[in-house]
Design a protein around this motif. Structure first.
Motif, PDB file in Angstrom:
ATOM      1  N   PRO A  85       0.824  -1.219   0.000  1.00 18.07           N
ATOM      2  CA  PRO A  85       0.000   0.000   0.000  1.00 18.07           C
ATOM      3  C   PRO A  85       0.853   1.261   0.000  1.00 18.07           C
ATOM      4  O   PRO A  85       1.748   1.416   0.848  1.00 18.07           O
ATOM      5  CB  PRO A  85      -0.806  -0.133   1.302  1.00 18.07           C
ATOM      6  CG  PRO A  85      -0.858  -1.611   1.562  1.00 18.07           C
ATOM      7  CD  PRO A  85       0.449  -2.148   1.079  1.00 18.07           C
ATOM      8  N   PRO A  86       0.605   2.170  -0.929  1.00 13.49           N
ATOM      9  CA  PRO A  86       1.411   3.403  -0.995  1.00 13.49           C
ATOM     10  C   PRO A  86       1.384   4.195   0.310  1.00 13.49           C
ATOM     11  O   PRO A  86       2.402   4.804   0.683  1.00 13.49           O
ATOM     12  CB  PRO A  86       0.751   4.188  -2.131  1.00 13.49           C
ATOM     13  CG  PRO A  86       0.071   3.157  -2.967  1.00 13.49           C
ATOM     14  CD  PRO A  86      -0.386   2.103  -2.012  1.00 13.49           C
ATOM     15  N   GLU A  87       0.225   4.180   1.021  1.00 14.46           N
ATOM     16  CA  GLU A  87       0.158   4.934   2.268  1.00 14.46           C
ATOM     17  C   GLU A  87       1.081   4.351   3.335  1.00 14.46           C
ATOM     18  O   GLU A  87       1.630   5.075   4.164  1.00 14.46           O
ATOM     19  CB  GLU A  87      -1.281   4.995   2.793  1.00 14.46           C
ATOM     20  CG  GLU A  87      -1.915   3.646   3.112  1.00 14.46           C
ATOM     21  CD  GLU A  87      -2.658   3.027   1.957  1.00 14.46           C
ATOM     22  OE1 GLU A  87      -3.625   2.281   2.203  1.00 14.46           O
ATOM     23  OE2 GLU A  87      -2.266   3.286   0.786  1.00 14.46           O
ATOM     24  N   LEU A  88       1.294   3.021   3.301  1.00 17.66           N
ATOM     25  CA  LEU A  88       2.233   2.398   4.235  1.00 17.66           C
ATOM     26  C   LEU A  88       3.665   2.773   3.868  1.00 17.66           C
ATOM     27  O   LEU A  88       4.465   3.140   4.739  1.00 17.66           O
ATOM     28  CB  LEU A  88       2.065   0.883   4.228  1.00 17.66           C
ATOM     29  CG  LEU A  88       3.095   0.088   5.035  1.00 17.66           C
ATOM     30  CD1 LEU A  88       3.093   0.508   6.497  1.00 17.66           C
ATOM     31  CD2 LEU A  88       2.824  -1.413   4.909  1.00 17.66           C
ATOM     32  N   LEU A  89       3.999   2.687   2.602  1.00 21.31           N
ATOM     33  CA  LEU A  89       5.357   3.038   2.164  1.00 21.31           C
ATOM     34  C   LEU A  89       5.676   4.495   2.482  1.00 21.31           C
ATOM     35  O   LEU A  89       6.782   4.811   2.952  1.00 21.31           O
ATOM     36  CB  LEU A  89       5.505   2.774   0.668  1.00 21.31           C
ATOM     37  CG  LEU A  89       5.263   1.328   0.198  1.00 21.31           C
ATOM     38  CD1 LEU A  89       5.480   1.229  -1.308  1.00 21.31           C
ATOM     39  CD2 LEU A  89       6.170   0.355   0.941  1.00 21.31           C
ATOM     40  N   ASP A  90       4.713   5.378   2.248  1.00 17.29           N
ATOM     41  CA  ASP A  90       4.932   6.796   2.546  1.00 17.29           C
ATOM     42  C   ASP A  90       5.143   7.013   4.047  1.00 17.29           C
ATOM     43  O   ASP A  90       6.011   7.803   4.464  1.00 17.29           O
ATOM     44  CB  ASP A  90       3.738   7.623   2.077  1.00 17.29           C
ATOM     45  CG  ASP A  90       3.665   7.742   0.562  1.00 17.29           C
ATOM     46  OD1 ASP A  90       4.695   7.490  -0.097  1.00 17.29           O
ATOM     47  OD2 ASP A  90       2.580   8.068   0.045  1.00 17.29           O
ATOM     48  N   ALA A  91       4.355   6.311   4.874  1.00 17.36           N
ATOM     49  CA  ALA A  91       4.482   6.459   6.328  1.00 17.36           C
ATOM     50  C   ALA A  91       5.834   5.950   6.812  1.00 17.36           C
ATOM     51  O   ALA A  91       6.452   6.545   7.707  1.00 17.36           O
ATOM     52  CB  ALA A  91       3.344   5.720   7.028  1.00 17.36           C
ATOM     53  N   LEU A  92       6.307   4.881   6.217  1.00 14.92           N
ATOM     54  CA  LEU A  92       7.616   4.338   6.606  1.00 14.92           C
ATOM     55  C   LEU A  92       8.739   5.286   6.187  1.00 14.92           C
ATOM     56  O   LEU A  92       9.694   5.504   6.948  1.00 14.92           O
ATOM     57  CB  LEU A  92       7.814   2.955   5.980  1.00 14.92           C
ATOM     58  CG  LEU A  92       6.940   1.833   6.543  1.00 14.92           C
ATOM     59  CD1 LEU A  92       7.064   0.578   5.695  1.00 14.92           C
ATOM     60  CD2 LEU A  92       7.320   1.526   8.000  1.00 14.92           C
ATOM     61  N   ARG A  93       8.647   5.835   5.000  1.00 16.55           N
ATOM     62  CA  ARG A  93       9.673   6.795   4.553  1.00 16.55           C
ATOM     63  C   ARG A  93       9.699   8.019   5.465  1.00 16.55           C
ATOM     64  O   ARG A  93      10.782   8.512   5.827  1.00 16.55           O
ATOM     65  CB  ARG A  93       9.387   7.225   3.108  1.00 16.55           C
ATOM     66  CG  ARG A  93       9.526   6.122   2.069  1.00 16.55           C
ATOM     67  CD  ARG A  93       9.367   6.692   0.667  1.00 16.55           C
ATOM     68  NE  ARG A  93       9.264   5.647  -0.344  1.00 16.55           N
ATOM     69  CZ  ARG A  93       8.126   5.304  -0.961  1.00 16.55           C
ATOM     70  NH1 ARG A  93       7.001   5.948  -0.682  1.00 16.55           N
ATOM     71  NH2 ARG A  93       8.122   4.341  -1.862  1.00 16.55           N
ATOM     72  N   ALA A  94       8.527   8.486   5.841  1.00 16.19           N
ATOM     73  CA  ALA A  94       8.465   9.666   6.707  1.00 16.19           C
ATOM     74  C   ALA A  94       9.033   9.365   8.084  1.00 16.19           C
ATOM     75  O   ALA A  94       9.765  10.187   8.666  1.00 16.19           O
ATOM     76  CB  ALA A  94       7.017  10.143   6.822  1.00 16.19           C
TER      77      ALA A  94
END
Length: 317
Positions: A85-94
């Protein structure tokens, strides 16, 4: 300092690996002197269940926004998929960008790699997934032989129970040995294990070898307790020593000496698992002559001593 721990869950999460991070960080151990953790399970949509890989489901009031304030984001294993999920990847990067610690268990490393967070980093995952991981993420430096890799801000661990080792290591690193030992004692596990994944990897006798050397390899496999020189093997294969060495490397991918050592270790593993023979007797049967020589080759190939391997894998009563 570890205070807030967030665990993101998506459909296909593995209950055992999720349970590992719950057991280490989600249970109140303050009576044992372990500082409390603010433990939060996070899902894509708070209140909506996510499905485990075994027919169960988990519902949480927390969403991925909680990763924004976590000191540690612990990623359990999920069913491996082409895209996460893109929202998970974005949260991990942040979370990584602001300095949060990241911990993965088993196939959780695929998620961090998909987010680009393992590029150029040494890391690990379950040995069965290592080849696929390398193909998908060539910039990550996968080490399939270890229980976990501490690369500073990111810790990745191997299959299943290795997540316990990695989590306890993180506790030891951040909170001290007493806290890690207290948690391990309550879990009834060793505070720190020796060895790596190599002791668990199945290593069968090679099947796909060229026909020309197959009879010789079979003959050698039945006589591992005997010394074999390259000259003797070349004569039996009806080749010159130079041609034999070149053909052997082309067909097995290694040298005659290394091939024999690997087959002797494999034979010793079977005897350690299935027989009551002493280490000295196994050394002679496998062609190592002495127990010291067996221990040397065995530890180099498998990662643990023959005695430790037998304690873990013996099939004898």
């Amino acid at each position: 300092m570890l205070h807030t721990v967030a665990v993101p869950l998506i459909d296909g999460f593995a209950p055992f690996e999720f349970g590992v991070v719950c057991e280490v960080f989600g249970i109140d151990r303050t009576e044992d002197g372990v500082p409390p953790f603010d433990f939060r399970v996070c899902t894509p949509e708070p209140g909506r269940p996510v499905q485990a890989g075994v027919g169960a489901a988990m519902t949480s009031p927390f969403g991925f926004d909680q990763l924004e304030r976590a000191d540690l984001v612990a990623v359990p294993a999920y069913a491996i998929r082409a895209e996460y999920p893109p929202e998970l990847l974005d949260a991990l990067r942040a979370a990584h960008a602001r300095g949060a610690q990241l911990l993965t268990v088993c196939s959780g490393a695929f998620v961090l790699a998909d987010a680009g967070l393992l590029d150029g980093r040494r890391c690990t995952t379950h040995w069965r997934h290592a080849e696929e991981f390398s193909r998908r993420f060539p910039l990550a430096r996968i080490d399939p032989d270890v229980l976990y890799v501490d690369d500073g801000q990111i810790i990745t661990s191997a299959g299943t129970a290795a997540g316990i080792d990695a989590a306890l290591h993180l506790v030891r690193r951040e909170l001290g040995s007493e806290a890690a030992t207290a948690i391990a004692r309550r879990m009834v596990v060793p505070p720190q294990r020796e060895g790596g994944q190599r002791q668990f990897i199945v290593q069968p006798v090679p099947e796909r070898v060229a026909e020309s050397l197959q009879p010789l390899l079979a003959w050698l496999s039945e006589r591992l307790d005997t010394d074999h020189s390259v000259a003797e093997m070349a004569r039996r294969a009806h080749m010159s020593e130079r041609t034999f060495a070149r053909r052997f490397l082309a067909e097995t991918g290694t040298t005659p000496g290394r091939w024999l050592a690997a087959q002797r270790v494999l034979h010793a593993r079977r005897l350690l698992e299935q027989s009551p023979l002493t280490v000295e007797e196994i050394a002679r049967s496998a062609g190592f002559q002495t127990a010291a020589m067996l221990r040397h080759h065995f530890r180099r190939a498998v990662g643990v001593s023959p005695a430790d391997y037998r304690r873990s894998f013996t099939q004898c009563p």
